[in-house]
Structures are given as C-alpha cells and as structure tokens.
Design a protein around this motif. Structure first.
Motif, short mmCIF file in Angstrom:
data_model
loop_
_atom_site.label_atom_id
_atom_site.label_comp_id
_atom_site.label_asym_id
_atom_site.label_seq_id
_atom_site.Cartn_x
_atom_site.Cartn_y
_atom_site.Cartn_z
N TYR A 20 -4.22 25.71 30.71
CA TYR A 20 -3.17 26.16 31.19
C TYR A 20 -2.88 27.64 30.98
O TYR A 20 -3.38 28.26 29.98
CB TYR A 20 -1.67 25.44 30.41
CG TYR A 20 -1.70 24.15 30.93
CD1 TYR A 20 -0.81 23.70 32.12
CD2 TYR A 20 -2.27 23.06 30.30
CE1 TYR A 20 -0.64 22.31 32.53
CE2 TYR A 20 -2.31 21.65 30.83
CZ TYR A 20 -1.46 21.49 31.78
OH TYR A 20 -1.44 20.14 32.11
N VAL A 21 -2.30 28.38 31.84
CA VAL A 21 -2.23 29.89 31.84
C VAL A 21 -0.37 30.00 31.94
O VAL A 21 0.20 29.14 32.89
CB VAL A 21 -2.66 30.62 32.80
CG1 VAL A 21 -4.13 30.46 32.46
CG2 VAL A 21 -2.40 30.30 34.28
N ALA A 22 0.21 30.85 31.41
CA ALA A 22 1.35 31.30 31.57
C ALA A 22 1.39 32.81 31.78
O ALA A 22 0.90 33.43 31.17
CB ALA A 22 2.20 30.88 30.29
N VAL A 23 1.61 33.13 33.19
CA VAL A 23 1.62 34.37 33.87
C VAL A 23 3.11 34.97 33.90
O VAL A 23 3.82 34.58 34.50
CB VAL A 23 1.07 34.39 35.18
CG1 VAL A 23 0.92 35.86 35.69
CG2 VAL A 23 -0.26 33.70 35.13
N PHE A 24 3.20 36.13 32.77
CA PHE A 24 4.72 36.61 32.81
C PHE A 24 4.47 38.21 33.35
O PHE A 24 3.79 39.00 32.94
CB PHE A 24 5.21 36.75 31.15
CG PHE A 24 6.34 37.40 30.92
CD1 PHE A 24 7.49 36.81 31.44
CD2 PHE A 24 6.57 38.80 30.56
CE1 PHE A 24 8.68 37.36 31.06
CE2 PHE A 24 7.80 39.32 30.35
CZ PHE A 24 8.92 38.56 30.65
N THR A 25 5.22 38.45 34.33
CA THR A 25 5.14 39.62 35.30
C THR A 25 6.59 40.13 34.96
O THR A 25 7.67 39.58 35.31
CB THR A 25 4.78 39.27 36.65
OG1 THR A 25 3.68 38.75 36.56
CG2 THR A 25 4.51 40.90 37.43
N SER A 26 6.85 41.48 34.73
CA SER A 26 7.94 42.16 34.47
C SER A 26 8.17 43.59 34.73
O SER A 26 7.14 44.40 34.74
CB SER A 26 8.42 42.11 32.95
OG SER A 26 7.60 42.79 32.15
N ILE A 66 1.96 42.69 33.17
CA ILE A 66 1.68 41.15 33.34
C ILE A 66 0.98 40.91 32.01
O ILE A 66 -0.01 41.70 31.60
CB ILE A 66 0.54 41.13 34.54
CG1 ILE A 66 1.13 41.75 35.96
CG2 ILE A 66 0.16 39.92 34.56
CD1 ILE A 66 0.02 41.71 36.93
N THR A 67 1.41 39.89 31.63
CA THR A 67 0.73 39.02 30.31
C THR A 67 0.64 37.97 30.69
O THR A 67 1.28 37.17 31.54
CB THR A 67 1.94 39.22 29.22
OG1 THR A 67 2.22 40.48 28.82
CG2 THR A 67 1.11 38.41 27.85
N VAL A 68 -0.84 37.42 30.49
CA VAL A 68 -1.08 36.14 30.69
C VAL A 68 -1.54 35.37 29.47
O VAL A 68 -2.38 35.96 28.51
CB VAL A 68 -2.51 36.13 31.83
CG1 VAL A 68 -2.67 34.72 32.00
CG2 VAL A 68 -2.32 36.80 33.03
#
Length: 117
Positions: A20-26, A66-68
C-alpha cells in the motif's frame, strides 16, 4: 520530513506487490513554527510501525510538497493512521501548518524499478 540535503537521493525500492501507498500532497502556510521538529518525530515514529517499507519526499519551487509512505499491508497503514502522536500532529497541521492537502491511499498491484550500476 528530514532535511533533504542530508537524505540520500534515491527512491524507495520497488517491492513485491501487493503493498500500500499513502500519498500526502500539501501546500503549507507561511508560519511553520514547530513543523520541522514534528515532521522529524513523525518520521521516527512511522519507522517503528511493523510493515513500514519506506518514504519518498518531493518539493516543488512553487510550494507543493508530496510525501509517499509505503506499507506492506493494510494493517500497517491502519496502525500508522491510528497512532496517537500522529493524530495529534494531524490536528495541529490542520490548525497551523497546511493551507490545503490531499491524501490518497492505494493498493499497489504492479511495481518495478531501475538503477544504473
């Protein structure tokens, strides 16, 4: 989350799916007081989650971050999502550090990589 100039410049390796990946874009606010310390603490904490595989970060000159995060299974991702310190950091982020953000969670079904020897 750590200082990009100190981190090795290499993407997280391609793992055998599924994972799984969690992609956090801010986009962050002007006032980032306490952000770097909290981000460093979150990076320490997530590394303790069984099933955490790694993390990639990228920042654009225009301010997009972006943090993945990569996780072996849904249980690992759930453990990270429910961590009390992480939840508190999320609330502080909404109150102080983020102008806007999105989070996308996906199951990886195909993965491969390349590295020049």
């Amino acid at each position: 989350m750590s200082n990009p100039s100190e981190a090795p410049v290499a993407p997280v390796e391609a793992y055998e799916p599924p994972y799984y990946v969690a992609v956090f874009t801010s986009i962050r606010t002007e006032d980032q007081s306490g952000y770097s310390e909290t981000a460093a603490r979150m990076e320490e904490l997530v590394k303790e989650v069984p099933g955490f595989l790694g993390m990639d970060h990228a920042h654009t000159p225009g301010g997009l971050s972006i943090t993945v995060g990569y996780f072996r299974d849904a249980d690992a991702l759930t453990e990270w999502r429910s961590n009390a310190e992480h939840r508190a950091a999320q609330k502080r982020g909404q109150a102080e550090w983020y102008e806007s953000y999105t989070l996308h969670v996906a199951k990886v079904e195909r993965s491969h990589g390349f590295s020049r020897a």
